[in-house]
Design a protein around this motif. Structure first.
Motif, short mmCIF file in Angstrom:
data_model
loop_
_atom_site.label_atom_id
_atom_site.label_comp_id
_atom_site.label_asym_id
_atom_site.label_seq_id
_atom_site.Cartn_x
_atom_site.Cartn_y
_atom_site.Cartn_z
N ASN A 2 1.15 -1.44 0.26
CA ASN A 2 -0.01 0.10 0.17
C ASN A 2 1.46 1.64 -0.15
O ASN A 2 1.35 1.79 0.93
CB ASN A 2 -0.48 -0.04 1.64
N ALA A 3 0.47 2.21 -1.55
CA ALA A 3 1.62 3.60 -1.54
C ALA A 3 1.62 4.06 -0.47
O ALA A 3 2.60 4.99 0.39
CB ALA A 3 1.89 3.86 -2.40
N GLU A 4 0.07 4.58 0.05
CA GLU A 4 0.01 5.12 1.51
C GLU A 4 0.37 5.17 2.46
O GLU A 4 1.02 5.79 2.94
CB GLU A 4 -1.86 5.17 1.01
N ALA A 6 2.95 3.49 3.01
CA ALA A 6 3.99 3.55 3.15
C ALA A 6 4.83 5.46 3.04
O ALA A 6 5.58 5.18 3.89
CB ALA A 6 5.00 3.06 1.69
N ILE A 7 4.42 5.33 2.52
CA ILE A 7 4.44 6.80 2.51
C ILE A 7 4.09 7.93 4.03
O ILE A 7 4.88 8.07 4.33
CB ILE A 7 3.29 8.05 1.30
N ASP A 8 2.54 7.30 4.67
CA ASP A 8 2.80 7.33 6.11
C ASP A 8 4.42 6.67 6.62
O ASP A 8 4.15 7.98 7.46
CB ASP A 8 1.27 7.50 5.90
N LEU A 10 7.37 6.73 6.35
CA LEU A 10 8.47 7.57 5.70
C LEU A 10 7.87 8.33 6.58
O LEU A 10 8.87 9.41 6.94
CB LEU A 10 8.78 7.51 4.41
N LYS A 11 6.80 9.61 6.59
CA LYS A 11 6.46 10.80 7.07
C LYS A 11 6.60 10.43 8.21
O LYS A 11 7.07 11.85 9.28
CB LYS A 11 5.09 11.20 7.17
N VAL A 87 1.36 -2.22 5.64
CA VAL A 87 2.81 -1.98 4.21
C VAL A 87 2.77 -2.84 3.55
O VAL A 87 2.72 -2.86 2.39
CB VAL A 87 3.91 -0.93 4.53
#
Length: 89
Positions: A2-4, A6-8, A10-11, A87
């Motif tokens: 899930n890209a969202e 993974a970005i969350d 990382l943030k 993720v």
């Protein structure tokens, strides 16, 4: 993956790194400012004079903040481990 998620993740890692290091950065900034001010007032322009107080201040702050740092790091690590399943899934 899930890209969202993974970005969350990382943030959250970047924000947590800023959260943990900000007391040390602020202390180093204040000590550097005070030693620079003292050097300009006394006309002593020795570059090594700023190193000692910064190391001493860093060591004292690390001793004072050690319980908070350990608690914050363990809580963040456990939350990251639980989010990794989201993720990967």
């Amino acid at each position: 993956m899930n890209a969202e998620a993974a970005i969350d993740l990382l943030k959250q890692v970047v924000l947590f790194a800023l959260y943990v290091t900000s007391p040390f950065i602020v202390l180093m900034l204040l000590i550097g400012l005070l030693t620079s001010l003292a050097q300009s007032v006394t006309s002593i322009q020795e570059q090594t004079l700023t190193f000692g107080p910064k190391i001493l201040g860093l060591a004292l702050l690390l001793i004072v903040l050690a319980p908070w740092l350990l608690r914050a790091l363990t809580e963040f690590a456990s939350s990251c481990i639980t989010r990794m399943a989201i993720v990967a899934g």
